[in-house]
Design a protein around this motif. Structure first.
Motif, PDB file in Angstrom:
ATOM      1  N   THR A 149       0.837  -1.199   0.000  1.00  0.00           N
ATOM      2  CA  THR A 149       0.000   0.000   0.000  1.00  0.00           C
ATOM      3  C   THR A 149       0.871   1.249   0.000  1.00  0.00           C
ATOM      4  OG1 THR A 149      -0.172   0.240   2.419  1.00  0.00           O
ATOM      5  CG2 THR A 149      -1.753  -1.235   1.339  1.00  0.00           C
ATOM      6  N   PHE A 150       0.340   2.302  -0.593  1.00  0.00           N
ATOM      7  CA  PHE A 150       1.007   3.594  -0.640  1.00  0.00           C
ATOM      8  C   PHE A 150       0.058   4.641  -0.056  1.00  0.00           C
ATOM      9  CE2 PHE A 150       2.067   1.038  -4.372  1.00  0.00           C
ATOM     10  CZ  PHE A 150       3.448   0.930  -4.263  1.00  0.00           C
ATOM     11  N   ALA A 151       0.430   5.258   1.054  1.00  0.00           N
ATOM     12  CA  ALA A 151      -0.396   6.290   1.686  1.00  0.00           C
ATOM     13  C   ALA A 151      -1.837   5.812   1.849  1.00  0.00           C
ATOM     14  CB  ALA A 151      -0.362   7.579   0.865  1.00  0.00           C
ATOM     15  N   THR A 152      -1.980   4.607   2.367  1.00  0.00           N
ATOM     16  CA  THR A 152      -3.317   4.023   2.455  1.00  0.00           C
ATOM     17  C   THR A 152      -4.206   4.757   3.458  1.00  0.00           C
ATOM     18  OG1 THR A 152      -4.551   1.961   2.768  1.00  0.00           O
ATOM     19  CG2 THR A 152      -2.716   2.354   4.268  1.00  0.00           C
ATOM     20  N   GLN A 153      -5.490   4.749   3.166  1.00  0.00           N
ATOM     21  CA  GLN A 153      -6.474   5.146   4.160  1.00  0.00           C
ATOM     22  C   GLN A 153      -6.716   3.948   5.067  1.00  0.00           C
ATOM     23  OE1 GLN A 153      -9.840   6.077   1.563  1.00  0.00           O
ATOM     24  NE2 GLN A 153     -10.862   4.209   2.232  1.00  0.00           N
ATOM     25  N   SER A 154      -7.195   4.209   6.278  1.00  0.00           N
ATOM     26  CA  SER A 154      -7.518   3.107   7.185  1.00  0.00           C
ATOM     27  C   SER A 154      -8.976   2.670   7.046  1.00  0.00           C
ATOM     28  CB  SER A 154      -7.230   3.506   8.634  1.00  0.00           C
ATOM     29  OG  SER A 154      -7.936   4.683   8.988  1.00  0.00           O
ATOM     30  N   ALA A 155      -9.840   3.577   6.598  1.00  0.00           N
ATOM     31  CA  ALA A 155     -11.248   3.230   6.393  1.00  0.00           C
ATOM     32  C   ALA A 155     -11.348   2.121   5.347  1.00  0.00           C
ATOM     33  CB  ALA A 155     -12.031   4.455   5.938  1.00  0.00           C
ATOM     34  N   GLY A 156     -12.048   1.072   5.674  1.00  0.00           N
ATOM     35  CA  GLY A 156     -12.171  -0.061   4.771  1.00  0.00           C
ATOM     36  C   GLY A 156     -11.190  -1.177   5.069  1.00  0.00           C
ATOM     37  N   CYS A 157     -10.279  -0.926   6.009  1.00  0.00           N
ATOM     38  CA  CYS A 157      -9.252  -1.923   6.346  1.00  0.00           C
ATOM     39  C   CYS A 157      -9.551  -2.623   7.668  1.00  0.00           C
ATOM     40  CB  CYS A 157      -7.875  -1.272   6.411  1.00  0.00           C
ATOM     41  SG  CYS A 157      -7.299  -0.591   4.849  1.00  0.00           S
ATOM     42  N   GLU A 158     -10.779  -2.561   8.112  1.00  0.00           N
ATOM     43  CA  GLU A 158     -11.126  -3.094   9.428  1.00  0.00           C
ATOM     44  C   GLU A 158     -10.897  -4.606   9.530  1.00  0.00           C
ATOM     45  OE1 GLU A 158     -13.204   0.720   8.703  1.00  0.00           O
ATOM     46  OE2 GLU A 158     -13.057  -1.153   7.564  1.00  0.00           O
ATOM     47  N   GLN A 159     -10.848  -5.288   8.396  1.00  0.00           N
ATOM     48  CA  GLN A 159     -10.659  -6.740   8.424  1.00  0.00           C
ATOM     49  C   GLN A 159      -9.218  -7.128   8.103  1.00  0.00           C
ATOM     50  OE1 GLN A 159     -13.267  -6.197   5.039  1.00  0.00           O
ATOM     51  NE2 GLN A 159     -12.540  -8.134   4.234  1.00  0.00           N
ATOM     52  N   ALA A 160      -8.289  -6.194   8.214  1.00  0.00           N
ATOM     53  CA  ALA A 160      -6.901  -6.457   7.822  1.00  0.00           C
ATOM     54  C   ALA A 160      -6.270  -7.607   8.599  1.00  0.00           C
ATOM     55  CB  ALA A 160      -6.055  -5.194   7.979  1.00  0.00           C
ATOM     56  N   ASP A 161      -6.804  -7.930   9.763  1.00  0.00           N
ATOM     57  CA  ASP A 161      -6.253  -9.053  10.526  1.00  0.00           C
ATOM     58  C   ASP A 161      -6.412 -10.375   9.783  1.00  0.00           C
ATOM     59  OD1 ASP A 161      -9.087  -8.663  11.033  1.00  0.00           O
ATOM     60  OD2 ASP A 161      -8.918 -10.195  12.582  1.00  0.00           O
ATOM     61  N   GLU A 162      -7.317 -10.410   8.792  1.00  0.00           N
ATOM     62  CA  GLU A 162      -7.519 -11.629   8.004  1.00  0.00           C
ATOM     63  C   GLU A 162      -6.352 -11.907   7.058  1.00  0.00           C
ATOM     64  OE1 GLU A 162     -11.316 -11.653   6.072  1.00  0.00           O
ATOM     65  OE2 GLU A 162     -12.371 -10.984   7.881  1.00  0.00           O
ATOM     66  N   LEU A 163      -5.423 -10.955   6.954  1.00  0.00           N
ATOM     67  CA  LEU A 163      -4.223 -11.214   6.147  1.00  0.00           C
ATOM     68  C   LEU A 163      -3.367 -12.311   6.771  1.00  0.00           C
ATOM     69  CD1 LEU A 163      -3.093  -7.583   5.249  1.00  0.00           C
ATOM     70  CD2 LEU A 163      -4.177  -9.246   3.727  1.00  0.00           C
ATOM     71  N   GLY A 164      -3.530 -12.530   8.059  1.00  0.00           N
ATOM     72  CA  GLY A 164      -2.738 -13.548   8.731  1.00  0.00           C
ATOM     73  C   GLY A 164      -1.259 -13.204   8.693  1.00  0.00           C
ATOM     74  N   ASP A 165      -0.450 -14.165   8.278  1.00  0.00           N
ATOM     75  CA  ASP A 165       0.987 -13.931   8.235  1.00  0.00           C
ATOM     76  C   ASP A 165       1.494 -13.575   6.842  1.00  0.00           C
ATOM     77  OD1 ASP A 165       0.627 -16.364   7.021  1.00  0.00           O
ATOM     78  OD2 ASP A 165       2.027 -17.473   8.299  1.00  0.00           O
ATOM     79  N   ARG A 166       0.579 -13.230   5.945  1.00  0.00           N
ATOM     80  CA  ARG A 166       1.016 -12.837   4.601  1.00  0.00           C
ATOM     81  C   ARG A 166       1.753 -11.496   4.650  1.00  0.00           C
ATOM     82  NH1 ARG A 166      -4.467 -13.390   1.347  1.00  0.00           N
ATOM     83  NH2 ARG A 166      -5.341 -13.117   3.446  1.00  0.00           N
ATOM     84  N   PRO A 167       2.796 -11.327   3.846  1.00  0.00           N
ATOM     85  CA  PRO A 167       3.599 -10.089   3.885  1.00  0.00           C
ATOM     86  C   PRO A 167       2.774  -8.855   3.520  1.00  0.00           C
ATOM     87  CG  PRO A 167       4.756 -11.823   2.712  1.00  0.00           C
ATOM     88  CD  PRO A 167       3.365 -12.317   2.913  1.00  0.00           C
ATOM     89  N   LEU A 168       2.983  -7.789   4.276  1.00  0.00           N
ATOM     90  CA  LEU A 168       2.321  -6.509   4.045  1.00  0.00           C
ATOM     91  C   LEU A 168       3.384  -5.422   4.104  1.00  0.00           C
ATOM     92  CD1 LEU A 168      -0.161  -4.588   3.910  1.00  0.00           C
ATOM     93  CD2 LEU A 168      -0.299  -4.784   6.417  1.00  0.00           C
ATOM     94  N   LEU A 169       3.489  -4.651   3.037  1.00  0.00           N
ATOM     95  CA  LEU A 169       4.460  -3.553   2.963  1.00  0.00           C
ATOM     96  C   LEU A 169       3.701  -2.256   2.755  1.00  0.00           C
ATOM     97  CD1 LEU A 169       7.406  -2.539   2.763  1.00  0.00           C
ATOM     98  CD2 LEU A 169       7.314  -3.075   0.307  1.00  0.00           C
ATOM     99  N   LEU A 170       3.885  -1.303   3.678  1.00  0.00           N
ATOM    100  CA  LEU A 170       3.176  -0.028   3.621  1.00  0.00           C
ATOM    101  C   LEU A 170       4.180   1.114   3.476  1.00  0.00           C
ATOM    102  CD1 LEU A 170       2.063  -1.759   6.430  1.00  0.00           C
ATOM    103  CD2 LEU A 170       0.070  -0.363   5.844  1.00  0.00           C
TER     104      LEU A 170
END
Length: 227
Positions: A149-170
Motif C-alpha cells: 500500500t502507498f499512503a493508504t487510508q484506514s477506512a475499509g481496512c477493518e478486516q486487515a487481521d484476516e491477512l494472517g501472516d502474509r507479507p504486508l508492505l506499507l
C-alpha cells in the motif's frame, strides 16, 4: 490457486455481470482490456505475458487512475516486472470511491488472470486503493500472497487481521497532506503484521520517491513471488 472465489459460490469475474469484453495490443508486452458491464466499464492495462503464473494487480485512489503514485510508478513497475516474466494488471475502476464495487473489480481482475494461468498474486493500491488491495487479499485468501500500500487510508481496512501472516508492505510520506502516517500505522496495527516505510519530506503522491519505491517494491515482489 486452483480457483479464485470471493468465499462465495460465485467467481469474482461473474459478479461483474459482464456482457462483453474487448482488447487490443498497445505495444509489445502491453494490452488494453475493456470489460463492459451495466455497472460501468472496467479497464485493465496488462503488462507482460498473459499466461504469467505470477502477477501484480495494482489500483489507484478514490478518483481512479492507472498510473499510480510517484509519476507513473505502475507503468514503470509493469515494464520492470515484465522482464522477469511477471504480469502486472493496472486497474481502472467501474465506479471509483465505492469500496464494495472497487473490491469486486480487483478480485475480478485477479480471477481473470487466474483463468489465463496465474497462480500467485500480489495486490497493491494507493490511498483509497490501499484499502481495496487489503480487502481483495482478505476476500481471496491465500490466492493473494502479499499486499503493498502507498499512503493508504484506514477506512475499509477493518478486516486487515484476516491477512494472517502474509507479507504486508506499507509506504507513507511523513508530510502527507491528505492522509497522515497514522492511517498506515492503524492498518498495520489491525493487521498485526507488516513493515511500514516512512519516507521523509514526502507527500501523498510520493512525487520525489519514484526510484526508491520502484526499487523497494520490485524487491518485495521478487521475495514474495519467487520464480
Amino acid at each position: 490457486m486452483a480457483r479464485l472465489t470471493l468465499r462465495t459460490v460465485t467467481a469474482p469475474l461473474e459478479l461483474l455481470d459482464a456482457f462483453a469484453m474487448q482488447e487490443v495490443e498497445l505495444a509489445p508486452g502491453i494490452d488494453h482490456v475493456e470489460v463492459f458491464t451495466m455497472g460501468g466499464l472496467l479497464t485493465i492495462l496488462w503488462h507482460g505475458p498473459r499466461d504469467a503464473e505470477r502477477i501484480v494487480v495494482a489500483c489507484g485512489g478514490a478518483m481512479g487512475g492507472l498510473l499510480g503514485p510517484a509519476g507513473g510508478l505502475y507503468q514503470h513497475l509493469g515494464e520492470t516486472l515484465a522482464e522477469r516474466g511477471i504480469g502486472t494488471l493496472r486497474i481502472s475502476y467501474r465506479k471509483p470511491n465505492d469500496l464494495d464495487r472497487c473490491t469486486i473489480d480487483l478480485c475480478a481482475a485477479v480471477d481473470l488472470a487466474a483463468r489465463s494461468g496465474a497462480k500467485r498474486a500480489i495486490t497493491m493500491g494507493h490511498s483509497f486503493g490501499g484499502a481495496i488491495a487489503i480487502r481483495t487479499a482478505c476476500a481471496l485468501g491465500d490466492a493473494v500472497a502479499g499486499v503493498v500500500t502507498f499512503a493508504t487510508q484506514s477506512a475499509g481496512c477493518e478486516q486487515a487481521d484476516e491477512l494472517g501472516d502474509r507479507p504486508l508492505l506499507l509506504f507513507h510520506g511523513d508530510r502527507d497532506e491528505l492522509l497522515p502516517p497514522q492511517a498506515s500505522e492503524m492498518v498495520r496495527f489491525i493487521a498485526g503484521t507488516g513493515e511500514l516505510v516512512l519516507i521523509p519530506n514526502e507527500g501523498h503522491l510520493f512525487s520525489k520517491s519514484g526510484d526508491l519505491l520502484l526499487e523497494r517494491v520490485t524487491g518485495f515482489v521478487d521475495e514474495v513471488l519467487p520464480a
